[in-house]
Design a protein around this motif. Structure first.
Motif, PDB file in Angstrom:
ATOM      1  N   SER A 255       6.296   0.454  12.929  1.00 24.49           N
ATOM      2  CA  SER A 255       5.471   1.055  11.879  1.00 24.49           C
ATOM      3  C   SER A 255       4.723   2.269  12.425  1.00 24.49           C
ATOM      4  O   SER A 255       5.056   2.788  13.492  1.00 24.49           O
ATOM      5  N   ASP A 272       5.216   1.348   1.579  1.00 25.97           N
ATOM      6  CA  ASP A 272       5.849   0.729   0.405  1.00 25.97           C
ATOM      7  C   ASP A 272       4.870  -0.043  -0.468  1.00 25.97           C
ATOM      8  O   ASP A 272       5.271  -0.588  -1.509  1.00 25.97           O
ATOM      9  N   ASP A 274       1.500  -0.768  -2.945  1.00 27.05           N
ATOM     10  CA  ASP A 274       0.970  -0.140  -4.145  1.00 27.05           C
ATOM     11  C   ASP A 274      -0.176   0.793  -3.756  1.00 27.05           C
ATOM     12  O   ASP A 274      -1.139   0.365  -3.105  1.00 27.05           O
TER      13      ASP A 274
END
Length: 536
Positions: A255, A272, A274
């Motif tokens: 990441s 990814d 919200d």
């Protein structure tokens, strides 16, 4: 260098010495002991452990590695200020004329100048000062706080503590007074927003009113500006403990990268997720939005202004840089609006006007105009050609056409006279004919000159062998004349060898024939001939 006490060692003794050194380094043998009974590290190189020859060291030691230049011990740090050593009752010879002390002269006296000096009054003789002299090291000479007494600053600290206590006491009294007024107020239901503002005033900082009632989990005690004591300040920890660290948002190894040194994570750790539920989008997102972008533009403007010679620096004077940047933006918007107004005033604003007529859009109209075969108008009116703001169809110097109506051989000119010189006088058709005649004449002259330049046939000259160095192939000689020439050449050779045989009246002739030249060639000495010495 080896020591003088070292005697000659055999090969066996040298081998044993090396084995002993290896055993000491490995810890199998005890370390070597110096004169004071201290062990010597076996890993110290020999050139460091051996003493120089002039020290006459019989046992191994490391004393020669110590600094033998001992510095003087400084017993005192600074002078005794105001110390006196002797109080005289009468004036002494050589003392200060003003105060009577023996330790300084009247020029260096620090007392108030007396109307009549102690030398003449013999009264109020000043005591002798204590004169001290001691050596200071390099750092002591340059220490700006050398001799400073910290206790002299104690009164400043005490005054500050007294002010702080008085301030706290006053705030406490004001709070109690307002609370009493609130309790005495019977009409509590009639309280308005003014009462709420009074309640806000009562919320005094906890750190200044009563530190004992504070919650300890959000308080950090620090000593602020303390010199031998001092006041105690409170520094709050502004971090919210419930927040999750950004490096714990996504534990995936692949990441976003987190740099622990700068505590920065430039990319979004949860790309990814919200966006409405995320509270952290990465440092790049915050760096390119909000006030960070404005600060970046301020830095760029400051650098560009400094490069252009303006006295402006973001780090040295940030307030000045921000004010100049605001003025620059205002001036830029003003200039932009002025330019826009000038363009609209000159060309108009098509957006504010109504619909454009179709005849202007398509360049057509319903007017009918009839022409005859010659192009003359029979019926209707000729369409007027719109003119621009520049002057058109202005004919100067008797020309009937404008400049640029004629083009020939990469040159512009006038069509009426076909001249390519700007602002020349028009010559009309006569000038055109004259130019054509001159051009034809020039072409004829060039052709005649080229015809005359044809090279004539070269006449081969007859090569004479009289004075030349090379004999031509077609040379024809008279045998009888050649024999006479050889005899004549032999005779001249003999005359050159014997000066006595030269006649008195010598006659020379300049008429040299080809036979004479051939005889000279035959009789001369060839220096490059290897058989020249054998010739008669």
């Amino acid at each position: 260098m080896a020591t003088a006490s070292v005697a000659f060692k055999s090969r066996e003794d040298h081998r044993k010495k090396l084995e002993l050194e290896e055993a000491r380094k490995a810890g199998l043998a005890p370390a070597e002991v110096d004169e004071d009974g201290k062990e010597i590290n076996p890993h110290i190189p020999e050139y460091m452990s051996k003493a120089p020859w002039y020290l006459n060291s019989e046992k191994p030691s490391l004393k020669h590695q110590k600094n033998w230049k001992t510095e003087p011990e400084l017993k005192k740090i600074w002078y005794d200020r105001g110390a006196k050593i002797y109080q005289a009752e009468k004036y002494r010879k050589g003392a200060c004329i003003n105060c009577g002390a023996m330790t300084h002269s009247s020029k260096a006296c620090m007392d108030r100048p007396r109307k009549i000096g102690a030398k003449y009054t013999n009264m109020n003789i000043a005591a002798d000062e204590k004169i001290e002299s001691f050596e200071l090291d390099y750092d002591g000479k340059r220490d700006r706080w050398n001799g400073y007494d910290p206790s002299s600053y104690r009164h400043v600290v005490d005054r500050y503590d007294a002010k702080e206590e008085a301030r706290k006491k006053y705030l406490k009294e004001q709070q109690l007074k307002k609370l009493e007024e609130k309790n005495n107020n019977e009409n509590g239901n009639d309280a308005t927003s003014d009462g709420e503002e009074d309640n806000d005033d009562l919320r005094v900082d906890e750190a200044k009113v009563d530190e004992s009632r504070q919650m300890d989990f959000a308080k950090v005690e620090k000593r602020v500006r303390t010199t031998g004591g001092g006041s105690t300040g409170t520094v709050r920890n502004l971090r919210i403990r419930e927040d999750t660290a950004k490096y714990l948002l996504n534990l995936d190894v692949n990441s976003a990268h987190y740099d622990p040194k700068t505590r920065s994570m430039r990319e979004d750790p949860l790309p990814d997720a919200d966006p409405n539920e995320k509270f952290y989008l990465g440092d790049n997102q915050y760096r390119n939005s909000g006030q960070a972008l404005e600060f970046k533009q301020l830095n760029v403007h400051s650098c560009e202004a400094f490069d252009k010679g303006q006295d402006m620096h973001m780090q040295a004077a940030p307030s000045q840089a921000e004010l100049l940047y605001k003025n620059f933006k205002v001036a830029k918007e003003k200039l932009k609006s002025q330019t826009k107004d000038t363009i609209m005033e000159k060309y108009g604003n098509a957006a504010t006007k109504g619909e454009i007529p179709m005849e202007l859009l398509l360049g057509q109209s319903e007017r009918q105009v009839e022409y005859d075969r010659a192009g003359r108008i029979i019926k209707g009116q000729e369409v007027i050609i719109p003119k621009s703001k520049y002057e058109e169809d202005v004919h100067a110097n008797n020309h009937t056409s404008v400049w640029g109506s004629w083009w020939k051989d990469h040159q512009w000119g006038y069509k009426c006279c076909q001249q390519t010189i700007r602002n020349s006088y028009c010559t009309g058709s006569a000038g055109i004919e004259a130019a054509e005649a001159s051009l034809d004449l020039m072409k004829a002259n060039i052709a005649r000159k080229e015809a005359s330049k044809e090279s004539p046939k070269k006449v081969e000259e007859k090569r004479m062998a009289t004075w030349g160095t090379d004999i031509p192939e077609d040379l024809e000689l008279n045998e009888e004349a050649l024999a006479n020439a050889l005899k004549k050449e032999d005779l001249s050779k003999r005359e050159e060898k014997d000066e006595r045989k030269r006649k008195y009246n010598v006659k020379y002739t300049n008429d040299v024939t080809s036979e004479d030249m051939e005889a000279y060639r035959m009789k001369r000495v060839h220096h490059e001939d290897p058989m020249k010495d054998f010739l008669g």
